[in-house]
Design a protein around this motif. Structure first.
Motif, PDB file in Angstrom:
ATOM      1  N   UNK A  20       0.831  -1.204   0.000  1.00 26.57           N
ATOM      2  CA  UNK A  20       0.000   0.000   0.000  1.00 26.57           C
ATOM      3  C   UNK A  20       0.872   1.264   0.000  1.00 26.57           C
ATOM      4  N   UNK A  21       2.000   1.210   0.704  1.00 29.36           N
ATOM      5  CA  UNK A  21       2.916   2.356   0.699  1.00 29.36           C
ATOM      6  C   UNK A  21       3.477   2.569  -0.703  1.00 29.36           C
ATOM      7  N   UNK A  25      -1.195   4.417  -1.416  1.00 32.65           N
ATOM      8  CA  UNK A  25      -2.425   4.404  -0.639  1.00 32.65           C
ATOM      9  C   UNK A  25      -2.176   4.755   0.816  1.00 32.65           C
ATOM     10  N   UNK A  26      -0.964   4.551   1.274  1.00 34.96           N
ATOM     11  CA  UNK A  26      -0.601   4.815   2.661  1.00 34.96           C
ATOM     12  C   UNK A  26       0.691   5.629   2.676  1.00 34.96           C
ATOM     13  N   UNK A  27       0.714   6.756   3.399  1.00 35.96           N
ATOM     14  CA  UNK A  27       1.951   7.547   3.464  1.00 35.96           C
ATOM     15  C   UNK A  27       3.084   6.732   4.084  1.00 35.96           C
ATOM     16  N   UNK A  28       4.285   6.953   3.616  1.00 35.74           N
ATOM     17  CA  UNK A  28       5.433   6.269   4.192  1.00 35.74           C
ATOM     18  C   UNK A  28       5.651   6.735   5.624  1.00 35.74           C
ATOM     19  N   UNK A  29       6.186   5.826   6.451  1.00 36.78           N
ATOM     20  CA  UNK A  29       6.494   6.196   7.819  1.00 36.78           C
ATOM     21  C   UNK A  29       7.724   7.080   7.890  1.00 36.78           C
ATOM     22  N   UNK A  30       7.947   7.662   9.057  1.00 39.62           N
ATOM     23  CA  UNK A  30       9.118   8.517   9.273  1.00 39.62           C
ATOM     24  C   UNK A  30      10.329   7.631   9.559  1.00 39.62           C
TER      25      UNK A  30
END
Length: 216
Positions: A20-21, A25-30
């Motif tokens: 999804x990243x 569809x889903x923002x990447x994590x930090x």
């Protein structure tokens, strides 16, 4: 939280989260290190939304991406976001462009005019309605007279009013827009299930059944 905890909290497998990243569809994590990323509550909320749209709403990944882009556009009116959701969930045209479809188009247009609905001619739901009516007619099931269509229309007008009453309770734009999209996509699944349950009950009452058979 790390991706493993995000997976546990949402029930979405880690490989699916990474997919999804990649698909946007889903923002990447930090990034907390070259190989580690941290996620927060916003990722949990977005992931649950994506999962619902894909698994319950039946939308493709491409359709979900388009809907989420509309939801995330702060300058886009809510009415247009709803239209974007409708565009992606409406079935594609089926069947030949024959006399049955032309008659069904007229029937759909007459219904919209009769009910006074403020709907643009190019709305995909108009095409979907005409396609369904044409398919009924080709199969010899001319069940949707003017009176029958009006009965259905009256029922869905009440449902639409309930939808808008729920959406009106949302103050923040993000919540408002998300409610419109979720209500449109997942509401269809709820409505279909309720209709089937009511049909089972109506059939049992009509045919004198006191209790449902196994599996009903």
């Amino acid at each position: 939280m790390r991706v493993g905890e995000l997976s546990r909290r949402t029930g979405v497998p880690v490989p699916t989260i990474k997919y999804y990243v990649r698909e946007g569809l889903l923002p990447a994590g930090e990034l907390s290190s070259p190989n580690q990323a941290r996620y927060d509550g916003s990722h949990v909320r977005r992931l649950r939304l994506v999962r619902a749209l894909v698994e319950v709403g039946g939308l493709s990944v491409a359709a979900v991406r388009d809907v989420l882009e509309a939801v995330g556009d702060p300058g886009r009116p809510v009415h247009e976001v709803l239209g974007a959701a409708h565009d992606r969930i409406a079935p594609r045209a089926v069947g030949p462009d024959d006399a049955a479809r032309e008659a069904a188009r007229r029937q759909a247009a007459e219904l919209i005019a009769r009910r006074g609905w403020r709907v643009e001619e190019g709305n995909p739901a108009v095409r979907s309605l005409a396609d369904a009516l044409a398919a009924f007619n080709r199969l010899g099931h001319e069940r949707f007279s003017e009176a029958a269509l009006d009965a259905y229309a009256g029922a869905v007008e009440r449902i639409a009013a309930a939808d808008m009453a729920y959406v009106a309770r949302k103050a923040a734009r993000e919540d408002l827009v998300e409610s419109v999209v979720v209500g449109t996509v997942l509401g269809d699944a709820v409505l279909t299930s309720l209709r089937r349950l009511a049909q089972v009950d109506a059939s049992a009452r009509a045919h004198g059944r006191d209790r449902p058979a196994a599996g009903e």
